[in-house]
Design a protein around this motif. Structure first.
Motif, PDB file in Angstrom:
ATOM      1  N   UNK A  22       5.431  30.595  15.716  1.00  0.00           N
ATOM      2  CA  UNK A  22       6.279  31.685  15.910  1.00  0.00           C
ATOM      3  C   UNK A  22       5.176  32.824  15.964  1.00  0.00           C
ATOM      4  N   UNK A  23       4.056  32.727  15.049  1.00  0.00           N
ATOM      5  CA  UNK A  23       2.855  33.727  14.945  1.00  0.00           C
ATOM      6  C   UNK A  23       1.993  33.743  15.957  1.00  0.00           C
ATOM      7  N   UNK A  42       2.113  37.655  27.788  1.00  0.00           N
ATOM      8  CA  UNK A  42       2.905  37.802  26.374  1.00  0.00           C
ATOM      9  C   UNK A  42       4.450  37.736  26.602  1.00  0.00           C
ATOM     10  N   UNK A  43       5.089  37.645  25.277  1.00  0.00           N
ATOM     11  CA  UNK A  43       6.592  37.291  25.426  1.00  0.00           C
ATOM     12  C   UNK A  43       7.472  38.618  25.914  1.00  0.00           C
ATOM     13  N   UNK A  44       8.469  38.387  26.825  1.00  0.00           N
ATOM     14  CA  UNK A  44       9.266  39.425  27.334  1.00  0.00           C
ATOM     15  C   UNK A  44      10.106  39.991  26.256  1.00  0.00           C
ATOM     16  N   UNK A  45      10.690  41.258  26.432  1.00  0.00           N
ATOM     17  CA  UNK A  45      11.493  41.643  25.484  1.00  0.00           C
ATOM     18  C   UNK A  45      12.541  40.920  24.590  1.00  0.00           C
ATOM     19  N   UNK A  50      13.514  36.860  19.744  1.00  0.00           N
ATOM     20  CA  UNK A  50      13.910  35.533  19.120  1.00  0.00           C
ATOM     21  C   UNK A  50      12.626  35.042  18.464  1.00  0.00           C
ATOM     22  N   UNK A  51      11.354  35.448  19.301  1.00  0.00           N
ATOM     23  CA  UNK A  51      10.310  34.899  18.553  1.00  0.00           C
ATOM     24  C   UNK A  51       9.990  35.571  17.044  1.00  0.00           C
TER      25      UNK A  51
END
Ligand code: HEM
Ligand code: HEM
Length: 155
Positions: A22-23, A42-45, A50-51
């Motif tokens: 997750x980090x 990078x992760x979307x909103x 959730x991350x």
């Protein structure tokens, strides 16, 4: 792991894995938003939430497990003076992660916040190396204990 219920080591390993993964998946977004780095991905909103939830759940569980390790594992290792250096480094790393994590939440000053992120990421990325060193040290301690004659000596 001596002195703990059968599933403890499995829960510890699963939590450490979830914490690290997750980090890692949060890292590009944090570098992009806080340090304004140009990152390829990078992760979307929605997924980012959730991350972050997985990270928060795993660090809560990890802090709880550290409390459980403190009462038996750390004391036993300390009394036997086994695996102390890598164990101490691990303990220091978790301490720094918890402190810099608090910094990520609460430091209003931008440059202090950036410093907390850099420290959090550097220490976070060093965790697998420290764990491998600790597990190798545990195997060495076990081999030492299993030497002929050593068991009787230890009893
Ligand atoms: C017990 C160990 C750890 C604790 C107590 C901890 C704590 C925290 C806290 C409190 C936050 C800020 C708020 C949040 O998103 O919940 C955070 C964010 C973060 N952590 Fe950790 N963490 C730990 C381990 C790790 C590891 C091993 C890594 C890297 C591999 C890591 C990377 C990150 C990243 C990239 C963020 C996002 C920062 C942002 O979005 O600004 N953490 N952590
Ligand atoms: C603070 C975080 C710590 C974590 C997460 C941790 C975790 C672990 C793990 C995963 C093992 C391997 C167990 C196995 O594969 O069966 C281990 C073994 C060991 N650790 Fe630690 N440890 C920590 C701190 C310490 C400290 C501070 C000491 C010494 C004072 C220590 C002493 C030992 C010893 C002697 C072993 C081998 C015997 C056994 O498994 O109990 N550890 N530790």
């Amino acid at each position: 792991m001596k002195g703990y219920p059968a599933g403890f080591i499995l829960i510890l390993r699963a939590t450490l894995t979830a914490l690290f993964i997750s980090g890692l998946i949060l890292a590009p977004g944090a570098l992009e938003m806080r340090l304004e780095w140009a990152v390829p991905w990078s992760l979307e909103g929605g997924t980012r939430v959730w991350g972050a939830a997985l990270h928060a759940a795993s660090y809560f569980i990890m802090l709880f497990l550290l409390g459980a390790l403190w009462t038996v594992h750390l004391r036993a290792g300390w009394v036997r003076q086994e695996n102390v250096l890598s164990g101490g480094l691990l303990l220091g790393a978790f301490g720094l992660l918890a402190l810099s994590g608090l910094g990520l939440y609460y430091l209003g000053d931008v440059s202090l916040g950036n410093l907390a992120l850099a420290a959090h990421l550097l220490v976070g990325l060093s965790l697998p190396g420290l764990l491998v060193a600790h597990i190798l040290g545990a195997k060495r301690a076990q081999a030492h204990l299993n030497r002929p004659g050593r068991r009787i000596e230890a009893e």
